[in-house]
Enzyme design. Structure first.
Site, short mmCIF file in Angstrom:
data_model
loop_
_atom_site.label_atom_id
_atom_site.label_comp_id
_atom_site.label_asym_id
_atom_site.label_seq_id
_atom_site.Cartn_x
_atom_site.Cartn_y
_atom_site.Cartn_z
N GLY A 196 10.63 3.47 -3.46
CA GLY A 196 10.20 3.38 -2.07
C GLY A 196 10.25 1.93 -1.61
O GLY A 196 10.93 1.10 -2.21
N PHE A 197 9.51 1.65 -0.54
CA PHE A 197 9.50 0.27 -0.01
C PHE A 197 9.06 -0.72 -1.08
O PHE A 197 9.67 -1.78 -1.24
CB PHE A 197 8.55 0.18 1.18
CG PHE A 197 9.09 0.84 2.42
CD1 PHE A 197 10.20 0.33 3.05
CD2 PHE A 197 8.47 1.95 2.96
CE1 PHE A 197 10.70 0.93 4.20
CE2 PHE A 197 8.96 2.55 4.11
CZ PHE A 197 10.08 2.04 4.73
N GLY A 198 7.98 -0.40 -1.82
CA GLY A 198 7.45 -1.34 -2.81
C GLY A 198 8.39 -1.56 -3.97
O GLY A 198 8.70 -2.70 -4.34
N VAL A 207 8.70 10.40 -14.56
CA VAL A 207 7.91 9.85 -15.67
C VAL A 207 6.98 10.94 -16.20
O VAL A 207 6.27 11.59 -15.43
CB VAL A 207 7.11 8.63 -15.19
CG1 VAL A 207 6.17 8.14 -16.28
CG2 VAL A 207 8.05 7.52 -14.76
N GLU A 239 3.09 11.21 16.25
CA GLU A 239 4.54 11.15 16.35
C GLU A 239 5.17 12.54 16.26
O GLU A 239 6.06 12.88 17.04
CB GLU A 239 5.10 10.24 15.23
CG GLU A 239 4.82 8.77 15.52
CD GLU A 239 5.24 7.83 14.40
OE1 GLU A 239 5.44 6.64 14.68
OE2 GLU A 239 5.36 8.27 13.25
N GLN A 294 4.37 -2.34 4.92
CA GLN A 294 4.27 -3.79 4.71
C GLN A 294 3.42 -4.14 3.49
O GLN A 294 3.71 -5.10 2.78
CB GLN A 294 3.70 -4.46 5.96
CG GLN A 294 4.76 -4.81 6.99
CD GLN A 294 5.82 -5.75 6.44
OE1 GLN A 294 5.56 -6.62 5.61
NE2 GLN A 294 7.06 -5.57 6.88
#
Lengths: 437, 437
Positions: free
Chosen positions: A17-19, A83, A174, A329
């Site tokens: 993902g983003f991280g 995992v 949304e 973020q």
């Protein structure tokens, strides 16, 4: 390994993902061997999933193959696997359909899953929005309900055309806004042989306002826009049960529906339950100030799977401290931080400092809210354009950016939507699955 | 109906392929009510399925929602359903998940299905290419085999990286060529941590040449190009059994593989078996010269589901006459013909005349063969450009055309492919399926 030259350290990152990708990119080019593990072979751009669910974008627009990212990087490998555990003694990550991976440093970045808070029937009969498969599943369901109502008159009055969204946070707002537009602007024309305006979109929020983390003015604006655009916004409504054909509220009221979108809350990916770490709020792994796991200085947790204190704890247990929110973020900056910690190698651990870049949510065509760390809160067209631009920038891959841009321009100019396909599967696992050992 | 004004005649078209849509468009705007029935809510552009299967195009690029085609046409309706039978007495088409449809004229245009010729295991363990789900299923399988070989060394030598295509007609040649390119140009770079050149593409053809309907020079050219590009072309090889992990040849040889693409033959969609009509070659419905069903002057069959004599029969039974091939043009022209017959209403039935526009097949990047009714056979770059242009023209919808064009340009210039996603499902049918009555 024994020939004098120091062995390159091995970093395993679980989650693309983003991280996870942020950490991998930061480590890339340095003196470490990196392996990224994910159950999918692609990165999913979660902020735009609701547009896939409402037929505004293709599934492929918001997914980017992990191997493409690192095609020219000899020291970043990828493994498509899940995992199953960690062998602490031999320092191996155990995988379901792949040889075990040795590690010197481990980064856990497995993200969120929906939190149903034990609501009966919610896990079985609702549509969450945390994966690409769930997004296309919701799109198929919405379109199927319309096809069904057109094909069988009885389904025009039995709730098949009621679409209920639970949760008034950014995701709920949304989805509700985009569903309203899809029905009003597109499906009403596609289904010209029936009265598509029988369809209703209902947004249920347990609290007394939408978009809780935003300012009161943004909250009011979101509610007004949704109401103007035909969404039935109902505050203070708690869901007590989800059935295949109805949702039951705390008041005892039953709303008939076959499509309940669950956007009421998140918890950590259940994968973390098996790793034997101490868990904090929302099933997330408790981490130290440097994002390492207490007692495991070589294991870091970033993003939505970490329970990160946002400031100093008011008491010794740390339980009372505010926590960092589940935002892209936080994951991106956390990924960079732990990569830097691993590369630094020596010295005392440094604490992670989150730089708040603000929050934004889109409500629909030409309407969004944005609250940046500088300047006044933005509303309407300006916030919407800022939202579009930022999401294009953060989207991965030039081809995906081009495709999303063209789709958005098309949707905006023609009031049309693209891929309103009911496309369920990609069949047949009858042929030999090559994943068995 | 009894008030003097003549009732509009009702035309039901079963199948939204090339034939069905061609008939619907011709009937549109005239004094008839048309309903198109299909099990999918989209038209599939079959000639480009092999590009979806080899990760060159998105699934959504080759699918076009039927309702979009007729959004502004009040007298063309759509029904997503499967035909379960016909009530001849009450003149109703019976559907699985929709109210029955009354008809005055019926057009059957349900297309082809793979023909396994009774080969044991072929239906269970092979990957045909006649639907969008099959195309994405094949793409997932190819990518999964590579992931599996990268994750578990044992799979690099057990046949997981053998990809076998059965059938040397246009489909087999196109798939084999595109698979070879995908592996050589893209996957070899994606999987830089293993030797992706262990992978083999094998094309098996039972006859003594590829592309049987083409000229000898085109056949030789196709074989040369495939061989140059690393495809192992084996003629005169008959498949006697398909197993999950191997294919068995008539010679007794076994080729280990988990991915067998079945492109060896077609028959009519099995749906036609239930309609009670007399069937001809390949399970197709026998039709009169005007494409109506003998004894049912108001029922027409077009395209791949019709057994159409290409010329006068050499004997009274008509069995010896050559037949029209299973090509998009036969379906498109047949659709127009039966629409005209229905609109004309009176007079003797007129026979269908097929205008041969030629045949083409692509072998890979900058290589194709084309044989048009005028001029010499084309080969190589010229034929390839003609192929690209024609397919863009026949593709439905401006957005799809733009997307395919951009994808092709990208793939050509960058030697890259786009959506190499392993994306299996679009889940959860646990929520109330709205299709039950």
């Amino acid at each position: 390994v024994t020939d004098g030259a120091p062995r390159r350290r091995r970093v395993v990152i679980v989650g693309a993902g983003f991280g996870g990708l942020s950490a991998a990119r930061r480590l890339d080019g340095h003196d470490v061997d990196v392996t990224v593990v994910d159950r999918n072979n692609f990165h999913t751009f979660l902020p735009l999933l609701y547009q896939v669910a409402t037929a505004g974008l293709n599934a492929a627009d918001v997914a980017y193959p992990v191997r493409s990212v690192f095609q020219r990087h000899q020291h970043v490998a990828f493994r498509q696997a899940t995992v199953t555990g960690i062998d602490w003694e031999r320092r191996l990550v155990l995988l379901d359909a792949a040889d075990p991976l040795p590690f010197d440093h481990l980064i856990i970045a497995v993200g969120s899953a929906p939190n149903f808070f034990g609501t009966p029937g919610a896990a079985e009969h609702s549509f969450p929005l945390y994966s690409l498969a769930q997004a296309t599943g919701l799109r198929n369901q919405v379109l199927r309900c319309f096809e069904s109502a057109d094909a069988q008159v009885a389904h025009q009055r039995d709730g098949t055309l009621n679409f209920v969204v639970v949760g008034g946070g950014p995701t709920g707002v949304e989805v509700a806004g985009a569903l309203g537009e899809l029905i009003d602007k597109v499906l009403a024309r596609d289904f010209h042989t029936m009265d598509a305006r029988r369809a209703r979109v209902i947004l249920l929020e347990a609290g007394d306002r939408l978009l809780a983390p935003f300012s009161t003015r943004s909250q009011r604006f979101a509610r007004q826009v949704l109401t103007w655009r035909g969404v039935d916004v109902r505050l203070g409504e708690q869901v007590t049960e989800v059935r295949p054909d109805a949702v039951v509220l705390a008041s005892g009221e039953e709303i008939p529906t076959r499509t309940l979108v669950w956007a009421a809350g998140v918890r950590a990916n259940p994968l973390v339950d098996q790793l034997g770490f101490e868990l904090g709020r929302g099933g997330r792994i408790r981490v130290a100030a440097d994002l390492s796991v207490p007692g495991h200085p070589d294991v870091y947790v970033i993003g939505d799977s970490a329970d990160i204190a946002a400031g100093p704890a008011p008491d010794a247990t740390g339980d009372g401290a505010p926590r960092l929110p589940q935002l892209a973020q936080v994951a991106i900056q956390g990924g960079r931080h732990v990569a830097d910690e691993i590369l630094r190698g020596e010295g005392a651990p440094r604490p992670f400092h989150y730089f708040d870049k603000g929050i934004m949510a889109t409500i629909g065509r030409r309407a969004a809210v944005a609250e940046l760390p500088f300047g006044p809160p933005l509303r309407g067209m300006v916030a919407w354009l800022a939202w579009l631009g930022l999401h294009l920038v953060y989207l991965m891959g030039m081809r995906n950016r081009a495709s999303v841009f063209v789709n958005w321009a098309w949707n905006y100019l023609t009031w049309d939507r693209g891929p309103r396909l009911i496309f369920a599967g990609s069949g047949p696992p009858t042929a030999g699955a090559p994943t068995d050992t």
